[in-house]
Design an enzyme around this catalytic site. Structure first.
Site, mmCIF file in Angstrom:
data_model
loop_
_atom_site.group_PDB
_atom_site.id
_atom_site.type_symbol
_atom_site.label_atom_id
_atom_site.label_comp_id
_atom_site.label_asym_id
_atom_site.label_seq_id
_atom_site.Cartn_x
_atom_site.Cartn_y
_atom_site.Cartn_z
ATOM 1 N N GLU A 1 -9.725 -6.479 -11.783
ATOM 2 C CA GLU A 1 -10.238 -7.370 -11.261
ATOM 3 C C GLU A 1 -11.697 -7.073 -11.671
ATOM 4 O OE1 GLU A 1 -10.590 -5.350 -7.343
ATOM 5 O OE2 GLU A 1 -8.572 -5.814 -6.646
ATOM 6 N N ARG B 1 -21.486 7.210 -13.683
ATOM 7 C CA ARG B 1 -21.227 5.978 -14.761
ATOM 8 C C ARG B 1 -21.040 6.384 -15.345
ATOM 9 N NH1 ARG B 1 -16.634 4.086 -12.519
ATOM 10 N NH2 ARG B 1 -16.929 4.189 -10.569
ATOM 11 N N PRO C 1 0.699 -1.520 0.026
ATOM 12 C CA PRO C 1 -0.248 -0.125 -0.530
ATOM 13 C C PRO C 1 0.872 1.327 -0.188
ATOM 14 C CG PRO C 1 0.296 -0.746 2.249
ATOM 15 C CD PRO C 1 1.158 -1.640 1.615
ATOM 16 N N THR C 2 -0.041 2.273 0.101
ATOM 17 C CA THR C 2 1.217 3.723 -0.465
ATOM 18 C C THR C 2 1.571 3.737 1.364
ATOM 19 O OG1 THR C 2 -0.553 4.615 -1.924
ATOM 20 C CG2 THR C 2 0.770 6.005 -0.429
ATOM 21 N N CYS D 1 -5.413 0.734 -6.774
ATOM 22 C CA CYS D 1 -3.813 0.215 -7.381
ATOM 23 C C CYS D 1 -3.808 1.533 -8.176
ATOM 24 C CB CYS D 1 -3.890 -0.595 -8.380
ATOM 25 S SG CYS D 1 -3.808 -2.506 -7.948
ATOM 26 N N PHE D 2 -4.146 2.005 -8.465
ATOM 27 C CA PHE D 2 -4.434 3.248 -9.710
ATOM 28 C C PHE D 2 -3.680 4.351 -9.092
ATOM 29 C CE2 PHE D 2 -7.100 2.388 -13.461
ATOM 30 C CZ PHE D 2 -5.782 1.384 -14.142
ATOM 31 N N ALA E 1 2.268 1.312 -16.806
ATOM 32 C CA ALA E 1 1.067 0.898 -17.572
ATOM 33 C C ALA E 1 -0.264 1.019 -17.036
ATOM 34 C CB ALA E 1 1.106 -0.884 -17.569
HETATM 35 N N1 LIG Z 1 -6.225 -5.844 -6.974
HETATM 36 C C1 LIG Z 1 -5.821 -5.780 -8.021
HETATM 37 O O1 LIG Z 1 -6.016 -5.866 -8.802
HETATM 38 C C2 LIG Z 1 -3.836 -5.650 -8.719
HETATM 39 C C3 LIG Z 1 -3.739 -5.783 -9.747
HETATM 40 C C4 LIG Z 1 -1.904 -6.572 -10.269
HETATM 41 C C5 LIG Z 1 -1.107 -5.785 -9.166
HETATM 42 N N2 LIG Z 1 -1.641 -5.954 -7.920
HETATM 43 C C6 LIG Z 1 -0.762 -5.419 -6.787
HETATM 44 O O2 LIG Z 1 -0.032 -7.248 -6.569
HETATM 45 C C7 LIG Z 1 -0.144 -6.786 -4.872
HETATM 46 C C8 LIG Z 1 -0.971 -7.371 -4.053
HETATM 47 O O3 LIG Z 1 -2.186 -6.600 -3.706
HETATM 48 P P1 LIG Z 1 -3.809 -7.349 -3.636
HETATM 49 O O4 LIG Z 1 -4.692 -6.548 -4.334
HETATM 50 O O5 LIG Z 1 -4.178 -9.315 -3.949
HETATM 51 O O6 LIG Z 1 -2.813 -7.375 -2.015
HETATM 52 P P2 LIG Z 1 -4.560 -8.044 -0.680
HETATM 53 O O7 LIG Z 1 -3.641 -6.639 0.112
HETATM 54 O O8 LIG Z 1 -6.078 -8.783 -1.133
HETATM 55 O O9 LIG Z 1 -3.296 -9.221 -0.301
HETATM 56 C C9 LIG Z 1 -1.980 -9.267 0.318
HETATM 57 C C10 LIG Z 1 -2.132 -10.728 1.487
HETATM 58 O O10 LIG Z 1 -0.729 -10.574 1.568
HETATM 59 C C11 LIG Z 1 -0.588 -11.074 2.497
HETATM 60 N N3 LIG Z 1 0.728 -10.760 3.388
HETATM 61 C C12 LIG Z 1 1.015 -9.752 3.877
HETATM 62 N N4 LIG Z 1 2.632 -10.191 4.232
HETATM 63 C C13 LIG Z 1 2.293 -11.396 4.278
HETATM 64 C C14 LIG Z 1 3.478 -12.356 4.122
HETATM 65 N N5 LIG Z 1 5.107 -11.992 5.123
HETATM 66 N N6 LIG Z 1 3.616 -13.586 4.484
HETATM 67 C C15 LIG Z 1 2.620 -14.097 4.075
HETATM 68 N N7 LIG Z 1 0.651 -13.198 3.586
HETATM 69 C C16 LIG Z 1 0.884 -12.465 3.571
HETATM 70 C C17 LIG Z 1 -2.100 -10.136 3.762
HETATM 71 O O11 LIG Z 1 -2.394 -10.890 4.677
HETATM 72 C C18 LIG Z 1 -3.480 -10.031 2.028
HETATM 73 O O12 LIG Z 1 -3.480 -11.286 1.972
HETATM 74 C C19 LIG Z 1 0.450 -5.689 -4.822
HETATM 75 O O13 LIG Z 1 0.999 -4.981 -4.983
HETATM 76 C C20 LIG Z 1 -1.274 -4.783 -5.736
HETATM 77 O O14 LIG Z 1 -0.300 -3.526 -6.289
HETATM 78 C C21 LIG Z 1 -3.279 -5.668 -7.365
#
Ligand SMILES: NC(=O)c1ccc[n+]([C@@H]2O[C@H](COP(=O)([O-])OP(=O)(O)OC[C@H]3O[C@@H](n4cnc5c(N)ncnc54)[C@H](O)[C@@H]3O)[C@@H](O)[C@H]2O)c1
Length: 458
Positions: A165, A432, A93-94, A276-277, A223
């Protein structure tokens, strides 16, 4: 016990880790795929009938692969020991504190994970950055991993995730591209090939792009910045359309037919949201500033500023349309998720709008088919907010409806019935642009959309 060709682990069972690994397990029954998370409750949900993430098509795939070659676990150490390929999909996160607060990426979860891998590993591992991180993070990852006393070899690969998503399963099954970046050494290229081989099970080879590790890391941030920039561009134009009697949808159509531009991501709206954005652009802005590129940083920061402006503008439009007071008025928010087909409400514009309306002393009724639980959590402690799953009941007695999420169901409601149940004059603010505005006006609504002259009864 079955002998699997590869033992793959993903650390982080969130919106990215869960669906991505489900797709790998689905497409590659010859691999064992495990997803591990420190959040026990989330893992229990992944192992239940009610998954923690809503994505069309996800349930079916998880149900078929779970227990066969897809496993959800909580013992990080054991899972790391057993796997040879480790994806890291933890949250980034930020940063909310210290230097770079409100801008830089908070890498504490990511770094903790790197240390956990180092402590537990007793055999060579390929460690893959799936999460979105600042360019050059792989260098830090390599330093942490190689600071172990033992002689375990780690190769760090960048493989950013581009899924959106709401369409995650389709995006994972038919990706526009998969990006795999590595160090360009013999060992780095070997590790890169291992990762490419996983995707080659279902992704056409020409869609698997290989690059240097730094280009790969930076491409993900860029991107997202470009995608968000398109939304802010059309939203900026929507403000001008409202002043000039132009219709932003007509403008978007006219420019989108230019093959150099393309038609996607040109829907004007109340603003972009999602986890994300904003976070990724601010991360890019922070990086540019830290490299002394202040003009470049300002340029990208403008994308976020227009998005904030668009949300503020929406509330001001509501206020001025409703005779400059919202106090005591009932307003139904149609949708709370940051986009359709997801229950995710992270950084949703609806949260900001709901809070602003409550500050104006309005009574807010939130409805959403998938995000009501998250809405309740996001608005916990905020007074004058009610929750109602049925949009007809949510609108009953309201002075206004504000469409926050482009759920298809909102375009298909019986608005005559809704109009009859509302206080008069009745207003619709379509954040929207998904409704039939002419028809709503005929029914009797005062209709305000994005980027179009309002249709108000005298
Ligand atoms: N959500 C999206 O649409 C999307 C798309 C592309 C990339 N991303 C990137 O992917 C990454 C994950 O995003 P997300 O939306 O899945 O986040 P999320 O918060 O849904 O999931 C992250 C998970 O990691 C777990 N976690 C944290 N520390 C941990 C550790 N030490 N050991 C085990 N588990 C741990 C948390 O409990 C959580 O369940 C981010 O960097 C995000 O920017 C997200």
């Amino acid at each position: 016990m079955t002998n699997f060709a590869k033992n793959i682990l993903c650390i982080g069972a969130g919106y990215v880790g869960g669906p991505t690994m489900a797709m790998i397990a689905h497409k590659c029954p010859q691999y064992k795929v495990t997803v591990v998370d420190i959040n026990h409750e989330k893992i229990a949900q992944w192992n239940s009938d009610r998954l923690p993430v809503y994505e069309p098509g996800l349930d079916e795939i998880v149900r078929a692969a779970r227990g066969r070659n897809l496993f959800f676990e909580t013992d990080v150490e054991r899972c790391v020991r057993e796997a040879s390929i480790i994806f890291v999909a933890v949250n980034t996160p930020t940063k909310a504190y210290g230097a770079g607060a409100g801008m830089a990426a908070d890498l504490q979860y990511w770094e903790k994970t790197a240390r956990q891998i180092r402590e537990a590993a007793d055999s060579p591992k390929i460690v893959i950055e799936k999460c979105t991180i600042p360019v050059k993070t792989a260098l830090a990852m390599e330093k942490i991993l190689s600071s172990a006393y033992g002689s375990v070899r780690f190769d760090v690969i960048s493989n950013p995730e581009f899924l959106a998503e709401g369409t995650a399963m389709r995006d994972l099954e038919f990706p526009d591209r998969v990006l795999v970046g590595s160090r360009e050494t013999g060992q780095g290229l070997k590790a890169r090939r291992e990762v490419v081989d996983i995707y080659a099970n279902w992704v056409p080879r020409e869609r698997i792009i290989e690059s240097s590790i730094w280009s790969s890391e930076l491409s993900k941030l860029v991107a997202n910045a470009f995608l968000a920039q398109r939304i802010s561009s059309i939203n900026a134009v929507s403000a001008l359309c409202e002043k000039t009697d132009a219709d932003v949808r007509e403008v978007a159509r006219a420019i989108g037919l230019d093959s150099r531009l393309g038609s996607r991501f040109l829907n004007a709206s109340v603003g972009f949201g999602g986890s994300c954005f904003k976070k990724d652009i601010l991360n890019l802005v922070y990086l540019c500033r830290s490299y002394g590129l202040s003009e470049v940083a300002d340029y990208w920061e403008g994308v976020v500023k227009i998005n904030e402006y668009q949300k503020e503008r929406f509330v001001l439009t509501m206020l001025s349309a409703m005779f400059n007071t919202l106090a005591g008025k009932r307003i139904a928010l149609f949708g709370f998720a940051f986009k359709a087909d997801t229950g995710d409400t992270r950084d949703t514009p609806a949260l900001c709008i709901a809070k602003s309306l409550v500050e104006e002393r309005a009574e807010v009724v939130v409805t959403d088919p998938k995000a009501l639980e998250n809405a309740r959590a996001d608005l916990a402690g905020v007074e004058r907010v009610a929750y109602e799953i049925d949009p007809y009941k949510a609108a009953r007695g309201c002075d206004a409806i504000a469409v926050m999420t482009e759920w298809k169901l909102y375009a298909e409601l019986d608005y005559e019935r809704i109009y009859a149940s509302m206080a008069k004059p009745a207003f619709i603010f379509d954040g929207r642009n998904i409704l039939d505005h002419e028809r709503l006006f005929e029914i009797g609504f005062n209709v305000f959309s994005i980027g179009k002259t309002p249709m108000a009864h005298a």
